[in-house]
Design a protein around this motif. Structure first.
Motif, PDB file in Angstrom:
ATOM      1  N   ASN A 136       0.819  -1.216   0.000  1.00 25.68           N
ATOM      2  CA  ASN A 136       0.000   0.000   0.000  1.00 25.68           C
ATOM      3  C   ASN A 136       0.851   1.264   0.000  1.00 25.68           C
ATOM      4  O   ASN A 136       0.571   2.206  -0.756  1.00 25.68           O
ATOM      5  N   ILE A 137       1.892   1.306   0.828  1.00 29.29           N
ATOM      6  CA  ILE A 137       2.754   2.490   0.878  1.00 29.29           C
ATOM      7  C   ILE A 137       3.480   2.678  -0.455  1.00 29.29           C
ATOM      8  O   ILE A 137       3.568   3.795  -0.984  1.00 29.29           O
ATOM      9  N   ALA A 138       3.990   1.595  -1.012  1.00 29.81           N
ATOM     10  CA  ALA A 138       4.748   1.689  -2.268  1.00 29.81           C
ATOM     11  C   ALA A 138       3.865   2.119  -3.429  1.00 29.81           C
ATOM     12  O   ALA A 138       4.249   2.980  -4.225  1.00 29.81           O
ATOM     13  N   ILE A 139       2.673   1.540  -3.538  1.00 24.22           N
ATOM     14  CA  ILE A 139       1.805   1.872  -4.673  1.00 24.22           C
ATOM     15  C   ILE A 139       1.252   3.282  -4.543  1.00 24.22           C
ATOM     16  O   ILE A 139       1.058   3.985  -5.535  1.00 24.22           O
ATOM     17  N   GLU A 140       1.007   3.736  -3.308  1.00 21.41           N
ATOM     18  CA  GLU A 140       0.530   5.106  -3.108  1.00 21.41           C
ATOM     19  C   GLU A 140       1.609   6.123  -3.476  1.00 21.41           C
ATOM     20  O   GLU A 140       1.330   7.122  -4.136  1.00 21.41           O
ATOM     21  N   SER A 141       2.834   5.869  -3.028  1.00 26.32           N
ATOM     22  CA  SER A 141       3.917   6.813  -3.312  1.00 26.32           C
ATOM     23  C   SER A 141       4.386   6.735  -4.760  1.00 26.32           C
ATOM     24  O   SER A 141       5.081   7.641  -5.237  1.00 26.32           O
ATOM     25  N   ALA A 142       3.998   5.676  -5.495  1.00 29.00           N
ATOM     26  CA  ALA A 142       4.385   5.540  -6.902  1.00 29.00           C
ATOM     27  C   ALA A 142       3.456   6.304  -7.843  1.00 29.00           C
ATOM     28  O   ALA A 142       3.810   6.528  -9.004  1.00 29.00           O
ATOM     29  N   LYS A 143       2.277   6.707  -7.378  1.00 29.87           N
ATOM     30  CA  LYS A 143       1.284   7.336  -8.257  1.00 29.87           C
ATOM     31  C   LYS A 143       1.820   8.512  -9.073  1.00 29.87           C
ATOM     32  O   LYS A 143       1.538   8.602 -10.270  1.00 29.87           O
TER      33      LYS A 143
END
Length: 446
Positions: free
Chosen positions: A130-137
């Motif tokens: 969740n943290i990685a995909i959110e910060s990748a947006k």
């Protein structure tokens, strides 16, 4: 020829961006649904084989509590390691782990301890994901598409809240638990496969702000884990508009969980004993409202700045909570079932709108103004603070509701939040926050 080349280049760019959005949405939907279905089905299974509410509650704790401690470390990992590795790796490892659980269940049986371990490991993997995909947006799409991808994320999350328990119940009834674990593991492999083909550098911009940041210490010290953890907090504390945003998030999350999440179910189920179907529809109003709010958020943001929108929502939220207390005051006895259905479902729909209109623009704001090298940690700070506030509010509300009427919680929540608004929005930091425009929130075109 140059015009044709530019047109072709834009078409290719648009195709890749839309491909990123599709793969992101599909991968996130499969991953979130897999986690939601698994948690629900495992909870039912534990209740069936043990008959213990404590066992059921322990599984929920193992699904939520680890996030509080792991979020900061997940933020550091998301900022320091290639986000593609973290996103794809998290779902792949989740799938691999569930296959291992399936094999172990076939050999030694599906014990309570094995399910506890599986829930804990899945929570750890989900936190990193969740943290990685959110910060990748911000790297997946152009700035003007950030509202769209965040809106889609909210729709997907809300759908998982609605569909997850329903699907989990159906699967639990039709499939053997071991077979279900295997199918769930395969679904995580599918999510990892889709996420592998996302272009994580589509809109990648190198950050220079960190080198200029006054909070940056002497060279070499940033390699230490303790500094990496602290850096996200320092970034927020040194920026008044982000700090103001955290204040509002804390207050809103406390209000929701203290004045609604506990007292409303208590009022409907314990005090009034409404039909379970009606109660389920009322509870379903919240995620449905989130979906509607996500679909409308771009139009709202085009008409009013986020800071002013948040101020209006905050004041209206106090009045919104007060509305929950009206039926117990107005009706001398238990109101009719259909009145309860329509009235409280409408209020929960409004609550869902509020959640979307607060969360989505806030995410866009963070993604636009926070350097990519810090975004994972800043997001993890926000989530960690919320994770601390939620259990405090729930435990406090749960204790009070056993001693006093739910009406007291509705009224006190409304009064406390209104007092917070009167203090915050008249304070210097609140006044500065209101002057922030949508410059960092909206692109020129969709």
């Amino acid at each position: 020829m140059n015009t044709q080349t530019k047109t072709l280049s834009k078409e290719i760019e648009g195709y890749q961006e839309n491909k990123n959005i599709f793969l992101y949405s599909a991968g996130k939907l499969i991953s979130l649904l897999g986690s939601a279905i698994y948690t629900f089905a495992v909870g039912l299974y534990l209740l069936k084989i043990t008959g213990s509410g404590l066992t059921f509650a322990t599984n929920i704790v193992l699904y939520t509590l680890p996030m509080l401690f792991i979020n900061p470390f997940a933020g550091v990992v998301a900022d320091r390691i290639n986000k593609k590795i973290v996103v794809v790796g998290s779902d792949f490892l989740n799938g691999l782990f569930l296959v291992v659980v399936y094999v172990l269940a076939g050999r030694i049986g599906l014990s309570v301890s094995l399910l506890y371990i599986s829930t804990f490991i899945m929570t750890v993997m989900a936190t990193f994901f969740n943290i990685a995909i959110e910060s990748a947006k911000p790297d997946l799409v152009r700035e003007e598409k950030l509202v769209k991808i965040n809106s889609l994320a909210r729709v997907i999350e809300s759908l998982s809240y609605v569909i997850g328990p329903i699907t989990g119940g159906v699967i639990y009834a039709l499939f053997d638990m071991k077979v279900f674990i295997l199918l769930n593991g395969l679904s995580f492999f599918l999510a990892a496969f889709l996420e592998f083909f996302i272009d994580y550098h589509f809109n990648k911009v190198e950050d220079n702000e960190l080198e200029r940041d006054k909070t940056r210490p002497e060279p070499g010290s940033d390699n230490k884990l303790w500094f990496k953890l602290k850096e996200g907090y320092q970034y927020i504390l040194s920026r008044q508009h982000l700090l103001a945003l955290i204040y509002i998030f804390v207050a809103l999350n406390f209000l929701f969980n203290f004045a609604i999440i506990v007292p409303l179910p208590y009022l409907l189920n314990t005090t009034w004993s409404v039909d379970p179907v009606i109660y389920g529809v009322v509870q379903g109003g919240l995620p449905v409202g989130m979906i509607i709010g996500a679909l409308l958020v771009k139009r709202i943001m085009e008409k009013v700045s986020y800071s002013k929108l948040l101020k209006r929502i905050s004041y209206l939220a106090g009045l919104w909570v007060l509305m929950f207390s009206l039926p117990p005051v107005v009706f001398p006895c238990i109101p009719g079932q259909y009145f309860v259905l329509i009235y409280y479902t409408t209020l929960m729909l409004v609550g869902g709108l509020v959640v979307s209109w607060v969360d989505i623009p806030a995410n866009v704001l963070l993604q636009k103004i926070v350097p990519g090298k810090l975004l994972g940690r800043v997001i993890s700070v926000k989530l960690s603070i919320v994770k601390v506030i939620v259990p405090i509010a729930l435990l406090l509300s749960g204790y009070i509701v056993n001693l006093l009427s739910p009406l007291i919680l509705f009224l006190s929540g409304s009064v406390l939040f209104t007092m917070f608004n009167l203090w915050f929005f008249t304070s210097p930091s609140g006044q500065k926050f209101i002057n922030v425009t949508n410059e960092n929130l909206m692109g020129e075109n969709e």
